[in-house]
Write a protein that holds these residues in place. Structure first.
Motif, PDB file in Angstrom:
ATOM      1  N   GLU A 235     -36.065 -46.739 -48.033  1.00  0.00           N
ATOM      2  CA  GLU A 235     -36.050 -46.421 -49.459  1.00  0.00           C
ATOM      3  C   GLU A 235     -35.077 -47.322 -50.206  1.00  0.00           C
ATOM      4  N   TRP A 236     -35.258 -47.384 -51.518  1.00  0.00           N
ATOM      5  CA  TRP A 236     -34.292 -48.052 -52.378  1.00  0.00           C
ATOM      6  C   TRP A 236     -33.244 -47.051 -52.838  1.00  0.00           C
ATOM      7  N   THR A 237     -32.054 -47.522 -53.092  1.00  0.00           N
ATOM      8  CA  THR A 237     -30.998 -46.684 -53.651  1.00  0.00           C
ATOM      9  C   THR A 237     -30.686 -47.160 -55.063  1.00  0.00           C
ATOM     10  N   ASP A 238     -29.897 -46.396 -55.765  1.00  0.00           N
ATOM     11  CA  ASP A 238     -29.526 -46.774 -57.130  1.00  0.00           C
ATOM     12  C   ASP A 238     -28.748 -48.082 -57.162  1.00  0.00           C
ATOM     13  N   GLU A 239     -28.074 -48.405 -56.050  1.00  0.00           N
ATOM     14  CA  GLU A 239     -27.256 -49.612 -56.003  1.00  0.00           C
ATOM     15  C   GLU A 239     -28.038 -50.841 -55.515  1.00  0.00           C
ATOM     16  N   THR A 240     -29.317 -50.644 -55.195  1.00  0.00           N
ATOM     17  CA  THR A 240     -30.115 -51.755 -54.653  1.00  0.00           C
ATOM     18  C   THR A 240     -30.179 -52.910 -55.641  1.00  0.00           C
ATOM     19  N   GLU A 241     -29.840 -54.095 -55.159  1.00  0.00           N
ATOM     20  CA  GLU A 241     -29.940 -55.290 -55.997  1.00  0.00           C
ATOM     21  C   GLU A 241     -31.322 -55.909 -55.870  1.00  0.00           C
ATOM     22  N   GLN A 242     -31.890 -56.240 -57.019  1.00  0.00           N
ATOM     23  CA  GLN A 242     -33.204 -56.856 -57.028  1.00  0.00           C
ATOM     24  C   GLN A 242     -33.080 -58.373 -57.163  1.00  0.00           C
ATOM     25  N   GLU A 243     -34.048 -59.055 -56.547  1.00  0.00           N
ATOM     26  CA  GLU A 243     -34.128 -60.510 -56.662  1.00  0.00           C
ATOM     27  C   GLU A 243     -35.460 -60.853 -57.313  1.00  0.00           C
ATOM     28  N   ARG A 244     -35.394 -61.607 -58.378  1.00  0.00           N
ATOM     29  CA  ARG A 244     -36.621 -61.954 -59.100  1.00  0.00           C
ATOM     30  C   ARG A 244     -37.134 -63.311 -58.623  1.00  0.00           C
ATOM     31  N   LEU A 245     -38.437 -63.348 -58.286  1.00  0.00           N
ATOM     32  CA  LEU A 245     -39.064 -64.560 -57.797  1.00  0.00           C
ATOM     33  C   LEU A 245     -40.222 -64.958 -58.697  1.00  0.00           C
ATOM     34  N   ALA A 246     -40.239 -66.214 -59.119  1.00  0.00           N
ATOM     35  CA  ALA A 246     -41.395 -66.732 -59.846  1.00  0.00           C
ATOM     36  C   ALA A 246     -42.520 -66.966 -58.840  1.00  0.00           C
ATOM     37  N   VAL A 247     -43.743 -66.564 -59.199  1.00  0.00           N
ATOM     38  CA  VAL A 247     -44.873 -66.683 -58.284  1.00  0.00           C
ATOM     39  C   VAL A 247     -46.103 -67.235 -59.007  1.00  0.00           C
ATOM     40  N   ASP A 248     -46.928 -67.902 -58.234  1.00  0.00           N
ATOM     41  CA  ASP A 248     -48.242 -68.307 -58.725  1.00  0.00           C
ATOM     42  C   ASP A 248     -49.343 -67.421 -58.139  1.00  0.00           C
ATOM     43  N   ALA A 249     -49.052 -66.794 -57.005  1.00  0.00           N
ATOM     44  CA  ALA A 249     -50.022 -65.908 -56.370  1.00  0.00           C
ATOM     45  C   ALA A 249     -49.290 -64.918 -55.477  1.00  0.00           C
ATOM     46  N   VAL A 250     -49.828 -63.692 -55.414  1.00  0.00           N
ATOM     47  CA  VAL A 250     -49.285 -62.651 -54.539  1.00  0.00           C
ATOM     48  C   VAL A 250     -50.418 -62.145 -53.653  1.00  0.00           C
ATOM     49  N   LEU A 251     -50.165 -62.119 -52.336  1.00  0.00           N
ATOM     50  CA  LEU A 251     -51.132 -61.617 -51.363  1.00  0.00           C
ATOM     51  C   LEU A 251     -50.605 -60.314 -50.772  1.00  0.00           C
ATOM     52  N   ILE A 252     -51.422 -59.274 -50.845  1.00  0.00           N
ATOM     53  CA  ILE A 252     -51.022 -57.971 -50.335  1.00  0.00           C
ATOM     54  C   ILE A 252     -51.841 -57.644 -49.090  1.00  0.00           C
ATOM     55  N   ASN A 253     -51.132 -57.351 -47.993  1.00  0.00           N
ATOM     56  CA  ASN A 253     -51.795 -56.886 -46.784  1.00  0.00           C
ATOM     57  C   ASN A 253     -51.043 -55.672 -46.260  1.00  0.00           C
ATOM     58  N   HIS A 254     -51.380 -54.526 -46.817  1.00  0.00           N
ATOM     59  CA  HIS A 254     -50.741 -53.281 -46.423  1.00  0.00           C
ATOM     60  C   HIS A 254     -51.661 -52.454 -45.538  1.00  0.00           C
ATOM     61  N   GLY A 255     -52.621 -53.130 -44.923  1.00  0.00           N
ATOM     62  CA  GLY A 255     -53.494 -52.456 -43.985  1.00  0.00           C
ATOM     63  C   GLY A 255     -54.747 -51.895 -44.628  1.00  0.00           C
TER      64      GLY A 255
END
Length: 361
Positions: A235-255
């Motif tokens: 899980e994420w917590t309130d203190e979780t730091e996010q990293e922003r990434l510039a993308v041209d395409a996103v591939l999702i394989n969650h089954g």
């Protein structure tokens, strides 16, 4: 029964690798065969990853899944089985003479002495990215499948997932995409170890345990995503730091999520999601056999190669169910008279090809 149905020796439910090989092998056993597939095309799960290179089919050089699918379909049609597309099977009724009446969701009926279930995980649906607005980007650069690897040339690609397809995509895109980043919710990958090692040794940036937290885009196109590490509870917590990434395409394989439908109510015994079978691929229902991922038994091998073996064993068992005095297996093709005419036809084609080559020289 109303209108008399045509009786088949074996009806195979499912047109993936196991079902297709069962259709071929039942022809070797002189069985009147019908294959029924819920989709409008044959191939089963291999249709989900047409560009994936398959290495682990015995005696075959590495081949794209799309080409493997064509070859399996061609082989399945060797002995001209009846093939029915676009029918999801829902009902099974055993008649007084021991034969079975099989019914589809739209009311069509089929009549068979035996039945082989080769339905894999059932009706497959891709697990979608569960973030607000994700569906909007599916029209452009949020993908759940790869049909053309070359379309990602020079692009910054983010892959989310840790299974075989996600790892394979990452390996294939190295040298094609300008940058490949893969995030996975766990440190452990479920993809094949060899391919995971290859990925980690390449230029793929692998981040675990990480997941996509937010999507940023304009209209239907993603411009960037934020990713963040997960804690030990995933899980994420309130203190979780996010990293922003510039993308041209996103591939999702969650089954994939499978749905076996009403077949689960037929009375077949199962411990997991698939159906229990003995060493002969027989279920607890007389005359009903399983093959491929549908089958659950102690030494089960979850590979296409394993599906082929399951199919042959299930067909042999179906044959013996109908004819207890029959041979326990088909004669191998190299000594099987059923192939004599087909071999002669192939030899004629080969001879013509050799003559054409000599004429060109």
């Amino acid at each position: 029964m109303g209108q008399k149905l045509e009786l088949f020796d074996v009806t195979i439910i499912g047109g993936g690798p196991a079902g297709l090989y069962a259709a071929f092998y039942s022809g070797m056993r002189d069985m009147k065969t019908k294959l029924i597939e819920a989709r409008e095309e044959l191939g089963g799960r291999t249709l989900m990853y047409p560009e994936k290179i398959v290495w682990d089919v015995g005696g075959m050089a590495p081949v794209r899944a799309a080409q493997l699918t064509k070859l399996m379909i061609q082989q399945a049609q060797t002995f001209d089985p009846t093939i029915v597309l676009g029918q999801q099977i829902t009902g099974l009724e055993r008649l007084v003479d021991g034969t079975m009446r099989i019914t589809s969701a739209t009311g069509e009926q089929h009549w068979s002495r035996t039945l082989i279930l080769a339905i894999g995980h059932g009706a497959l649906k891709l697990a979608k990215l569960n973030l607000p607005g994700a569906e909007n980007y599916e029209k452009d650069n949020l993908h759940y499948n790869v049909t053309d690897v070359a379309s990602f040339r020079g692009k910054r690609v983010l892959i989310s997932g840790g299974g075989d397809s996600a790892v394979d995509w990452a390996n294939e895109l190295v040298g094609i995409a300008s940058a490949v980043t893969l995030v996975h919710r766990r440190d452990r990958f479920s993809g094949m170890e060899r391919n995971v090692r290859r990925m980690k040794a390449s230029n793929v940036q692998v981040l675990t345990p990480y997941a996509i937290k937010n999507l940023y885009g304009n209209g239907n196109r993603l411009d960037a995503v934020s990713i963040a590490p997960l804690n030990a509870d995933g899980e994420w917590t309130d203190e979780t730091e996010q990293e922003r990434l510039a993308v041209d395409a996103v591939l999702i394989n969650h089954g994939l999520r499978g749905d076996l439908g009403p077949i689960v109510d037929w009375g077949l015994v199962r411990e997991n999601w698939n159906f229990n079978a003995d060493e002969k691929l027989a279920t607890n229902l007389p005359g009903v056999f399983v093959a491929g991922d549908t089958a659950n038994y102690g030494s089960k091998l979850y590979l296409i190669a394993g599906a082929f073996t399951d199919a042959a064993l299930a067909v042999n068992s179906a044959k013996l169910y109908i004819e207890p005095d029959a041979s326990i297996r088909a004669q191998v093709s190299s000594h099987n008279s059923k192939f004599d005419e087909k071999n002669r036809a192939l030899e004629i084609v080969e001879e013509r090809s050799r003559r054409d080559d000599l004429q060109e020289v």
